[in-house]
Scaffold this active site. Structure first.
Site, mmCIF file in Angstrom:
data_model
loop_
_atom_site.group_PDB
_atom_site.id
_atom_site.type_symbol
_atom_site.label_atom_id
_atom_site.label_comp_id
_atom_site.label_asym_id
_atom_site.label_seq_id
_atom_site.Cartn_x
_atom_site.Cartn_y
_atom_site.Cartn_z
ATOM 1 N N LYS A 93 -22.514 -2.990 -2.731
ATOM 2 C CA LYS A 93 -23.442 -4.125 -2.815
ATOM 3 C C LYS A 93 -23.868 -4.538 -1.401
ATOM 4 O O LYS A 93 -23.052 -4.486 -0.473
ATOM 5 C CB LYS A 93 -22.738 -5.275 -3.527
ATOM 6 N N SER A 124 -24.938 -11.423 -9.677
ATOM 7 C CA SER A 124 -25.778 -11.017 -8.565
ATOM 8 C C SER A 124 -25.597 -9.550 -8.179
ATOM 9 O O SER A 124 -26.376 -9.042 -7.381
ATOM 10 C CB SER A 124 -25.490 -11.886 -7.345
ATOM 11 N N SER A 139 -20.498 -12.646 -10.893
ATOM 12 C CA SER A 139 -21.480 -11.712 -10.341
ATOM 13 C C SER A 139 -21.119 -10.234 -10.463
ATOM 14 O O SER A 139 -21.992 -9.378 -10.324
ATOM 15 C CB SER A 139 -21.775 -12.049 -8.875
#
Lengths: 458, 458
Positions: free
Chosen positions: B78, B153, B177
């Site tokens: 990420k 996210s 997330s």
């Protein structure tokens, strides 16, 4: 109190040897408290109740079954510890209200060991001040000089011990409230590591900084009483990993760091007294500074004000104007702090602990004076020392807050008398959780200093 | 990626048996990423760099000296984990700035084990949103339906795993997330206990809620990668007591609590899928409610906003208008929270953990759907379920925040497909620190469910 029974250690010895009974000690307390009524050290003390407790202790001792070595020892309790027999007012016109009729854990522990709970001592309103000049019951007088403050917030406990009414008294310490009156009144004051002693039943000032502690007549009193402070209490989750008290070993060699520099100034007389002590001990003391100490002081103050305003949130809504003026303005200031500011303070707190633990050279104890000045006179708004003019309030917490922000065990020991006849205290702070080691270092230094306590009007 | 090498477990097996080389796997990743470019899952991926890493791994394996069983396994990261080879942007026009050119601890651990760091995955700006609709690189598409969001996210990681580009990808989880995109994209998502996995080098959203986690193609991938997450890291003091990963035992009998009631509503289809799963496993699930859950949600939101505004304090002063609109309003809201409000939230947080741990009947895992709805369609501002109309953002974190507020390990596993062809996830949360037990329970349930993942466009 008869001079041979002034300290808890002496009382324990006398009781053990049957040179005195608990009732004798109780009467000593009552008589001496009556002689010293002008100090305004106690806010409640019921002679009949004291004698009743002492008689029960007598009976246990005569049967050969004392509950502990301190069975029958009189102990005074600061008025912010809940007690099932005495009211708890925090010395404020805005009482705690709705509190259960029970003892704080520390009080319950002492009572279960047979201690005689003498009464409640005067304090600065809600412990929110370091001078003991504002209490709903009036100020506490310094036993060494009636024109001087006792220091606070546990000033009643300091005066009661210094005047020889009791050998030891409970106090609480958020920014020095045990150590400040101990130093100002010339007795010993011990604050345990944060999270090692239960705060259950001790009215909060700032829950992440508060620690229950004790003031005593001798260094030897502390290991006799500390077992009732330290250890796990299910009712205070911050003690969930607290080790119980373990025996204090003698230590001859230890590493000291003498903290100095900007923000840690002290008066000349206090500085000289400290240097003299350090010159007389065998262990070396390195000197070190802490960069930007003012920002860490602000962090301590931010956390203090914010937690206090949180704790008193409901009371403020209902009774704001009944608090003393200073406390009102503190509480209002606490409400203005933003969450982002509080988080900044909480982060500075971690940074501060990291500096002390990981960035300074290794130390067993940090050394400072307890106060930068001797006990101020009533009415003095400011103190002057080291080219600074500091409010009397801030001069009291000047060095002490470091131990609360970092959660360190800390002790004040009397080491000298000023030219004006007032006591000067030395402060030692240990590593978190190393309360016993701190005590042994303090004992070693106390012995080498050989300071004889000058008790008021003995 | 070849179907037999889709999961990390399969890749490890193929590499071990020399049925595939790291370079084979690297080419699979590059090819598949190119096919799936429309998902917008990656924000940086350098094919040459991927092949270079794979060739080094190849060499180690050919010499019979792989660094670990995962040497050569491709892992996506990420874009809020620092990486020394790829830039880290948090997918915002306001980059982190001034970050050291180093790997986050978790990335460094994986690299030291020989993992091939494929590239950086798309995310909601600064992880401050659960939809992955706002990123400086544009939204991430759900591999199951191009009209649907990936959830966030860590949406890029979810899409990359669901599309079969990589077997596993790193994510971070502050209110779901990791688990939200895992559920929305039909893959596995694991968030460790708070304080067991190092956050060092993972850009903060809210440091007391954040945990680095992982998304994967199979339940068996997680114990292969978790050893690189768990344990002490000196650069993250919250891990100072973190236990390293220990072997996952098989557990057949475990106590589940199915959380229900006001504030925990879900759509009918999601509810039925969950009931079906619980009906098919041998262990009993008690049902329980949590009183006044809305206040705990507010506590989570208060802590999140306040810490985020604190973390971005300097950036706000300099670049506020360069953040996305939603993030701007979140950051401004966070600044308005008072310290007293934050402390109230912090105290509610302790109360919440106490309810879960001490007031509910004993449990090994808490059960909830991961999301109350299937992946929303782009443009939907609200979701309707259980007689409620909830913003799409809040519907994503609807159940997930509980695990962050209480610091529990939590996992989302895909268990069903909705009538519209979208995945439905089940969430399990374990007791703090009991990550391994949670994994074994999840594995047992995953086995009994026997759900076959439907990978997009396979």
């Amino acid at each position: 109190m008869k001079s041979q029974n002034r300290t808890v250690a002496e009382q324990v010895e006398s009781l053990f040897r049957c040179n005195a009974t608990p009732v004798d000690l109780a009467h000593d307390v009552i008589d001496r408290a009556s002689e010293c009524i002008g100090l305004n050290a106690f806010v409640s003390l019921d002679p009949d109740h004291v004698v009743t407790q002492a008689k029960q202790s007598d009976l246990r001792r005569r049967r050969g079954r004392p509950l502990s070595p301190i069975d029958g020892v009189p102990i005074a309790v600061k008025d912010n510890f809940l007690t099932q027999d005495y009211p708890t007012t925090a010395c404020s016109n805005v009482g705690p209200g709705g509190q259960p009729n029970e003892d704080a854990t520390v009080v319950a522990n002492l009572r279960a060991a047979g201690a005689v709970i003498v009464g409640k001592t005067n304090m600065h309103e809600w412990a929110y001040g370091a001078t003991n000049t504002y209490s709903r019951f009036g100020a506490t007088i310094n036993p060494h000089n009636e024109d001087c403050i006792s220091g606070g917030s546990s000033g009643g406990s300091g005066a009661a011990v210094a005047a020889g009414i009791v050998g030891a008294a409970l106090g609480s310490d958020t920014g020095g409230s045990v150590r400040i009156p101990a130093s100002a009144c010339g007795v010993y004051g011990f604050k345990p590591s944060y999270g090692r002693a239960s705060r259950h039943g001790v009215l909060a000032l700032s829950w992440s900084l508060d620690a229950p502690g004790l003031l005593s007549s001798s260094i030897d009193d502390i290991p006799l009483l500390l077992p009732y402070f330290l250890g796990v209490d299910k009712r205070d989750p911050t003690t969930s990993n607290a080790k119980p008290f373990s025996r204090v070993q003698n230590i001859d060699d230890f590493k000291l760091i003498n903290l100095v520099g900007t923000g840690l100034e002290r008066s000349e007389e206090v500085g000289q007294a400290l240097e003299k002590v350090l010159g007389n001990i065998s262990s070396n003391a390195l000197s070190a500074t802490i960069p930007d100490i003012q920002s860490f002081f602000c962090a301590w103050e931010t956390i203090l004000h914010c937690e206090a305003s949180s704790f008193h949130d409901e009371r403020m809504k209902l009774y704001l104007d009944k608090f003393g003026e200073t406390m009102q303005s503190h509480l209002l200031a606490g409400q203005e702090i933003t969450g982002v500011e509080l988080l900044y303070a909480q982060r500075l707190r971690s940074k501060f602990l990291n500096i002390l633990i990981n960035q300074l050279p290794y130390w067993d104890a940090l050394v400072l004076p307890t106060l930068p000045v001797v006990a101020p006179r009533f009415g003095e708004q400011t103190q002057m020392f080291g080219d600074r003019v500091v409010s009397t309030q801030d001069s009291m917490t000047w060095f002490c807050w470091l131990g609360n922000l970092a959660g360190l065990p800390a002790i004040s020991i009397p080491v000298a008398t000023s030219s004006s006849g007032l006591p000067i205290g030395l402060m030692l702070m240990g590593r978190p959780g190393e309360d016993e080691k701190l005590l042994s270092i303090a004992k070693s230094i106390d012995k080498s200093v050989g300071y004889t306590q000058r008790v008021w009007n003995q």
